[in-house]
Design an enzyme around this catalytic site. Structure first.
Site, PDB file in Angstrom:
ATOM      1  CG  HIS A 348      50.570 127.207  -2.974  1.00 61.14           C
ATOM      2  ND1 HIS A 348      51.459 127.627  -2.046  1.00 61.14           N
ATOM      3  CD2 HIS A 348      51.087 126.114  -3.480  1.00 61.14           C
ATOM      4  CE1 HIS A 348      52.139 126.737  -1.631  1.00 61.14           C
ATOM      5  NE2 HIS A 348      52.048 125.815  -2.626  1.00 61.14           N
ATOM      6  CB  CYS A 661      38.362 113.571  -9.972  1.00 62.28           C
ATOM      7  SG  CYS A 661      40.065 112.590  -9.208  1.00 62.28           S
TER       8      CYS A 661
HETATM    9  C1  PEP Z   1      44.797 114.430 -11.093  1.00 62.10           C
HETATM   10  O1  PEP Z   1      46.175 113.943 -10.815  1.00 62.10           O
HETATM   11  O2  PEP Z   1      44.179 114.117 -12.011  1.00 62.10           O
HETATM   12  C2  PEP Z   1      44.123 114.988  -9.604  1.00 62.10           C
HETATM   13  C3  PEP Z   1      42.928 114.843  -9.697  1.00 62.10           C
HETATM   14  O3  PEP Z   1      44.841 115.387  -8.748  1.00 62.10           O
HETATM   15  P1  PEP Z   1      45.714 116.801  -8.665  1.00 62.10           P
HETATM   16  O4  PEP Z   1      45.292 117.661  -9.884  1.00 62.10           O
HETATM   17  O5  PEP Z   1      45.437 117.519  -7.460  1.00 62.10           O
HETATM   18  O6  PEP Z   1      46.975 116.137  -8.751  1.00 62.10           O
END
Ligand code: PEP
Ligand code: MG
Length: 734
Positions: A348, A661
Site C-alpha cells: 500500500h 495497462c
Molecule cells: C497488471 O497486473 O498488469 C495490472 C495492471 O494490475 P495490478 O498491477 O494492479 O495487479
C-alpha cells in the site's frame, strides 16, 4: 587472511582463464572494499604492481560507474569516454576497447569484472552475457566474505562514518537527495561492545524502570476508553513490559560483552526474525508488541524518548515498513523520498508513494541500522540504490544525473500537447493509470487522452471499514468530474491476496498472488461487487461507463459479472437513476488460461485489457516482487512477444480493442515492442506518457512491426539488446 590467500589464488586463475577464453588481452576483477572503494584485486594483462594498489571510488571512472549503476558497459574506445579515469600504474593506455559488468549478489554490488583489448573492437551481446555469467559465479566467491570482509578485521560496512551503498527494489522511480529521518524510534547504536557488563546491566535496569512507569502512565490515560478486546491487548502490552524471560535474555547478551543498547537491539532482531516466520495473526501481533517495547526501551536507554517530528526541509524517510496512513501523516512538502527495509511494488505504501510522486526504494537490507538520523542520503530510484554519507564522486555523478533528468523533463513538457502519431501516421492512444484522487490533476499535465486503468481498491485499503454506496459514489463522481469528456475505465475491486482489507477476515495463503483475490473474491462476496456497481452507475450520471474485471480466469466468471451489471442497471433504472449513455464491459487478461478461451470470450466483451504485470509472472512462473528474479527473465523476449502478437491479432479479427495497462506500457523500449505486436492503446503512470510519446513520434510502425515479428521467432533469451541497438541507430529516444 588464510582463506583470503586461497581465494586470491583462485581469482588469479579466473582472470587468466577468462582472458584466454574471451581472446582479451586484459581481464581484471575489482572488489568493493570498506568505504565504497573498488580495489583492483586480480588482473591478467595490467601491471601486477597495480594489484591491491589501484583504487577507484564508487562513481569514479568506468569501473566506478558500473558499480554505481549496476549496469554493464561496453565501449570500443574507452579512453574517449567522459568518465574514463586514467591510472598510470596500470599501464592501461595500450588498451582501447573495454567491457565491464557488475558482480552482484542480489541487489548488492560486490565488484566489477572487466575485459580490455588493444584494438577498437565492439563486444557483442553474447560476450556481455558470458561475462555476466562469470560474474555470477564470482559473486558467490566474493560474497562468501573471505575476500572483502577481512581487511584489518574491518567489515565492508566498516565504521558508521564510512559511505554506505544499499541496493534495493525500485518501488517508485525518481531521484532525490536530502537528510535521513528515521521513522518511529530509529536509534543509532554507536557503541556495540562494552567492557563493564555490570554497569550496562545497571543502565538497563534503570531504563526498564523508566519504561515501565511510562507504559503504565500511557495505559492509565487510555484505559477509560477501551473496549474489552483493546483492554486485553493493552494488558498484554503491560505484561510484556514486566516479562522476566525477555529481560533475562537481554541480560545474557550483555554478559556476553555487548552494550545494553546493542543487547536490546539483538533481542529485538531475534523477535523480528521470529515474527517473519509466524503465521498466526494473534501471535504475530503479540510479537510486534514486544518489538515495539524494545524500541521504547532503546529510547529510554539513549534518552531520546518523546522526540518530536521536526522534519528537515529535504527529508529522506527511512523505515522498516510504513502504513499508507503513516506516510500521509508526514508533511509532504518536506519529503523527498522513502527508503524501506521491507516492501513490495504492490504494498500500500508503494502505491501511495507513487501517487505522491515520491521516489521509493524497498527491500533495503539493514537501512535503519546502517543509515543514521541526519545523514546525507541520495536515493537513486533509477537503479534501485541508496547512498548514505556519499563521497564527492557519488555526489557529482548524482548531480549530473539530476541535471540530465531536469533537461529531459523540459523536453517532455514540449511534447505534452503534440499527438502520439508515428512517422508513418499511425496513432497510438496513450492513457493514464490512476488510483487516487490526487492522481487526477496529472491527467491535464501529462497529456494523456483518458484513464485506461482506474484502480478502485486503494480507497478501500486505507479505510477502517468498507465504504458504503454513497461514499463510493461521491468518489467516482469526482473521478468523472475531473476527467471531463475523456474516457475512464474503472477496474472493479482487485483486493485479496497481497492486498488485504483490514476489515475483512481472510485466510492466510501460501501463494497470495494466485489466491483468493480480485474477481474470484468479489464473485464470492457479491454484495461488495453489487455496491460498487451501484455506485459506478449512479456516478456516471448518463455518461459512458467503462468497467473491467480483474483476473478473469474462466469465461463463466465474466458472464456472472456481466449478469450482475445487468441486474444492478435494471434496479437503478427502476429507482429513477439516469442510465449511463453506454456501458462497455471488458476483461483483464492476466491469467494465461484465458488465452485459450478467446474465441468464446471476444464476442462477449467490448474491450480487452492486458495486465502484463500479472500475466508476465504467471507465464514465466516468476513472482513479480522477487528481486532475485528481476534480471532472469525478460518481458522483451520471444515468448512474450509471440503471445502478445497472437493475442492482438485475434482481438483485431474480432474487432475488440486491446489496451495494455501493466508496467511494460510505460517503458519506451517496451512500448515500441508492444506497438510492433499490434497494440495501439497503452495505459501507464502519468510520468511515462511524455517519454513514450516521444518514442511513438519517432518510429515507423510498419518497420517496427516487421522487426518485432522477426525477433519473436528467434531462439534467444532476450531481444532487448537488438531493440536497443535498433532504436539507437534510428535515433528513436528510449
Ligand atoms: C497488471 O497486473 O498488469 C495490472 C495492471 O494490475 P495490478 O498491477 O494492479 O495487479
Ligand atoms: Mg494485475
Amino acid at each position: 587472511m588464510k582463506s583470503g590467500g586461497l581465494v586470491q589464488s583462485r581469482l588469479d586463475r579466473v582472470v587468466k582463464l577468462i582472458a584466454a577464453n574471451m581472446v582479451a588481452e586484459v581481464c581484471s576483477i575489482y572488489a568493493m572494499r570498506a568505504g565504497e572503494v573498488l580495489e583492483l584485486y586480480a588482473t591478467e594483462g595490467l601491471r601486477p604492481e597495480a594489484v591491491h594498489s589501484t583504487r577507484l571510488r564508487l562513481g569514479e571512472g568506468l569501473v566506478g560507474q558500473i558499480a554505481l549503476t549496476a549496469e554493464p558497459l561496453a565501449l570500443s574506445d574507452a579512453q574517449q569516454h567522459a568518465n574514463f579515469a586514467y591510472r598510470p600504474e596500470t599501464g592501461e593506455e595500450l588498451y582501447h576497447s573495454f567491457c565491464g559488468v557488475p558482480i552482484q549478489l542480489g541487489a548488492r554490488v560486490l565488484g566489477v569484472l572487466v575485459v580490455q583489448n588493444r584494438t577498437q573492437r565492439s563486444y557483442g551481446e553474447e560476450e556481455i552475457e558470458t561475462l555476466e555469467t562469470v560474474a555470477m559465479v564470482l559473486a558467490e566467491l566474493l560474497g562468501s566474505g573471505e575476500v572483502i570482509t577481512l581487511e584489518e578485521g574491518r567489515s565492508v560496512e566498516g565504521s558508521a562514518l564510512l559511505p554506505v551503498r544499499i541496493g534495493g527494489l525500485v518501488l517508485n522511480e525518481g531521484m532525490a537527495m536530502g537528510r535521513a529521518v528515521l521513522h518511529q524510534w530509529g536509534i543509532v547504536i554507536n557503541q556495540v561492545v562494552a567492557e563493564d557488563p555490570e554497569a550496562e546491566i545497571a543502565r538497563l535496569d534503570e531504563a526498564v524502570g523508566d519504561m515501565r512507569r511510562a507504559v503504565d502512565r500511557m495505559l492509565a490515560r487510555m484505559d477509560k476508553n477501551l473496549d474489552d478486546e483493546q483492554g486485553e491487548v493493552m494488558e498484554s502490552y503491560r505484561m510484556f513490559a514486566h516479562d522476566r524471560g525477555w529481560l533475562e535474555r537481554i541480560r545474557d547478551v550483555i554478559n556476553s560483552g555487548l552494550t545494553a543498547e546493542a543487547a536490546v537491539e539483538r533481542i529485538k532482531n531475534d523477535t523480528h526474525q521470529r515474527m517473519m516466520k509466524v503465521r498466526d495473526p494473534y501471535i504475530r501481533e503479540r510479537l510486534a508488541d514486544l518489538e515495539d517495547l524494545a524500541y521504547r526501551l532503546l529510547q529510554h536507554l539513549s534518552g531520546t524518548e518523546g522526540s518530536s517530528r521536526n522534519l528537515p526541509d529535504e527529508t529522506i524517510l527511512i523505515a522498516r515498513t510504513l502504513g499508507p496512513a503513516e506516510l500521509l501523516d508526514y508533511d509532504r512538502k518536506r519529503l523527498r523520498a522513502v527508503v524501506l527495509e521491507e516492501g513490495s511494488k504492490t504494498a500500500h505504501v508503494a502505491i501511495v508513494a507513487r501517487a505522491l510522486g515520491l521516489p521509493t526504494i524497498g527491500r533495503c537490507e539493514g537501512a535503519l541500522s546502517r543509515i543514521r538520523a541526519g545523514d546525507s542520503v541520495i536515493v537513486d530510484g533509477q537503479n534501485g540504490q541508496v547512498f548514505a554519507r556519499p563521497n564527492q564522486g557519488i555526489k557529482q555523478t548524482f548531480k549530473a544525473s539530476l541535471a540530465l533528468q531536469e533537461k529531459r523533463k523540459a523536453e517532455m513538457a514540449a511534447v505534452r500537447n503534440l499527438p502520439a502519431v508515428s512517422q508513418d501516421s499511425v496513432t497510438v492512444e496513450l492513457l493514464m493509470n490512476a488510483g487516487l484522487l490526487i492522481d487526477l490533476p496529472h491527467l491535464d499535465e501529462c497529456g494523456a487522452t483518458g484513464i485506461g486503468l482506474y484502480r478502485t481498491e486503494i480507497p478501500f485499503m486505507v479505510r477502517d471499514a468498507f465504504p458504503g454506496v454513497e461514499d463510493q459514489q461521491a468518489l467516482y463522481s469526482k473521478v468523472f468530474e475531473q476527467t471531463g469528456s475523456r474516457p475512464v475505465t474503472f477496474r472493479t475491486l482487485d483486493v485479496g491476496g497481497d492486498k488485504p482489507l483490514p476489515y475483512l477476515t481472510m485466510e492466510k495463503e501460501e501463494n497470495p498472488a494466485m489466491g483468493w483475490r480480485a474477481l474470484r473474491m468479489t464473485l464470492d462476496r457479491p454484495v461488495m461487487l453489487r455496491l460498487q456497481l451501484q455506485a459506478l452507475i449512479r456516478a456516471a450520471k448518463g455518461r459512458e461507463l467503462r468497467i473491467m474485471f480483474p483476473m478473469v480466469t474462466d469465461i463463466s466468471e465474466f458472464d456472472k459479472a456481466r449478469g450482475m451489471v445487468e441486474r444492478e442497471l435494471a434496479r437503478e433504472i427502476a429507482r429513477g437513476t439516469a442510465a449511463p449513455s453506454a456501458i462497455k464491459l471488458g476483461a483483464m487478461l492476466e491469467v494465461p488460461a484465458l488465452l485459450w478461451q478467446l474465441d468464446k470470450l471476444l464476442p462477449s466483451i467490448d474491450f480487452l485489457s492486458i495486465g502484463s504485470n500479472d500475466l508476465f509472472q504467471f507465464v514465466f512462473a516468476a513472482d513479480r516482487g522477487n528481486p532475485s528474479l528481476t534480471r532472469r527473465f525478460d518481458s522483451l523476449s520471444p515468448p512474450m512477444l509471440r503471445l502478445l502478437s497472437d493475442l492482438t491479432a485475434q482481438a483485431n479479427a474480432a474487432n475488440v480493442p486491446v489496451t495494455l495497462c501493466g508496467e511494460m506500457a510505460g517503458h519506451p523500449l517496451e512500448a515500441l515492442a508492444l506497438i510492433g505486436c499490434g497494440i495501439r492503446r497503452l495505459s501507464m503512470s502519468a510520468g511515462s506518457i511524455a517519454p513514450v510519446k516521444q518514442t511513438v513520434r519517432a518510429l515507423n510502425v510498419a518497420e517496427v512491426t516487421d522487426l518485432v515479428q522477426h525477433l519473436a521467432g528467434l531462439r534467444t533469451r532476450s531481444v532487448r539488446g537488438v531493440l536497443r541497438a535498433y532504436a539507437l541507430d534510428r535515433g528513436i529516444p528510449f
